[in-house]
Design a protein around this motif. Structure first.
Motif, short mmCIF file in Angstrom:
data_model
loop_
_atom_site.label_atom_id
_atom_site.label_comp_id
_atom_site.label_asym_id
_atom_site.label_seq_id
_atom_site.Cartn_x
_atom_site.Cartn_y
_atom_site.Cartn_z
N THR A 129 0.85 -1.25 0.09
CA THR A 129 -0.01 -0.03 -0.07
C THR A 129 0.83 1.41 0.18
N LEU A 130 2.19 0.97 0.21
CA LEU A 130 3.06 2.23 0.20
C LEU A 130 4.14 2.19 -0.82
N LYS A 133 4.94 5.48 -2.42
CA LYS A 133 4.21 6.60 -1.61
C LYS A 133 4.95 6.83 -0.37
N TYR A 143 -8.59 6.68 8.41
CA TYR A 143 -8.73 7.27 7.11
C TYR A 143 -10.47 7.27 6.65
N SER A 252 -6.14 7.97 -3.67
CA SER A 252 -5.46 6.81 -4.14
C SER A 252 -4.22 7.00 -5.24
N ARG A 257 0.00 8.37 1.30
CA ARG A 257 -1.20 7.88 1.73
C ARG A 257 -1.50 8.70 3.04
#
Length: 262
Positions: A129-130, A133, A143, A252, A257
């Motif tokens: 997910t990173l 990012k 979030y 996204s 993030r």
């Protein structure tokens, strides 16, 4: 360089400036001080009382008098055979808010930013997910909860599109401006969307984006275009299900993030 015999630490801020220190140089000399030891003098957050929350290391903070006041203080010190020691802490930079242009650039362009290597950021995290990012844990709640509350607001100003959250300003990558502009029912704004889409294929999008933004600002001098953009932004209001979906999809695709601070 003069030999250091005794230092006097001074904490500079808007209520004790470089000019205030210059007026006291004779008194400091009479005490036997050989060097003034100054708190950080580079530009820091507005109203900072300590200077350790730097936002621009390339200039002297206007709130303490700016470069002219520093030159004047140094001249007064040299006239008394004294020196100046500067407290420089490179890793003390303010993030969050919107005053640090280097930080805002990294949020905008990610690893492609001219300042992408200036910060200690792991752009290749094993966390999927990173990937590519930056984790931005500035939210006061998880979030999803923050998104649904409507606290994340898409807006536009002279710096471009951004998501505002309290004092924070999270910029949108100009290569995704088209994802917003296509919701505007105005032909000129649709044409602008194509210009920003083209940045994705540009060899140096960071340098080409300002010209495209200037053109967009000229289009927005038309009240009709302004009204159309306002209507488009309203479609990203996360208090509605569709608005939350649109804003989440846009976020996204950014180089950061957003996350709960815990």
């Amino acid at each position: 360089m003069n030999a250091i015999r005794a230092t006097l630490r001074l904490q500079f801020h808007r209520d004790f400036t470089l000019d205030d220190a210059r007026a006291l140089v004779d008194d400091f000399a009479a005490l036997g001080v050989s060097h003034l030891y100054a708190s950080p003098l580079q530009a820091s957050r507005q109203g900072s009382m300590h200077g350790y929350d730097g936002v621009d290391p390339t200039r002297i903070d206007d709130e303490v008098g700016g470069e002219a006041a520093l030159v004047s203080l140094v001249a007064a010190l040299r006239a008394r055979g004294m020196g100046l020691i500067l407290d420089i802490v490179p890793n003390h930079l303010a993030v969050g808010g919107s005053e640090n242009p280097w930080w805002q650039s990294v949020l905008t362009w990610g690893e492609q930013s001219p300042y992408g290597a200036f910060f200690d950021i792991d752009w290749h995290s094993p966390d999927p997910t990173l990937a590519g990012k930056l984790l931005a844990p500035f939210l006061g709640a998880p979030y999803a909860e923050t998104l649904e509350s409507g606290e994340l607001a898409l807006g536009f100003d002279a710096a471009g599109f951004h998501v505002a959250y309290h004092e924070h300003c999270f910029p949108i990558d100009p290569r995704h401006y088209g994802d917003i502009l296509r919701f505007a029912e105005h032909n000129a704004l649709h044409e602008q969307a194509a210009f920003f889409d083209a940045l994705a294929q540009a060899p140096n999008p960071c340098s080409q984006a300002p010209a495209a933004l200037s053109q967009l600002e000229r289009v927005l001098e038309d009240p009709g275009a302004q009204a159309s953009l306002a209507s488009a932004l309203a479609l990203f209001e996360a208090t509605s299900e569709h608005g939350a979906t649109r804003l989440h999809a846009l976020l996204s695709r950014q180089h950061y993030r957003l996350a709960f601070w815990r």
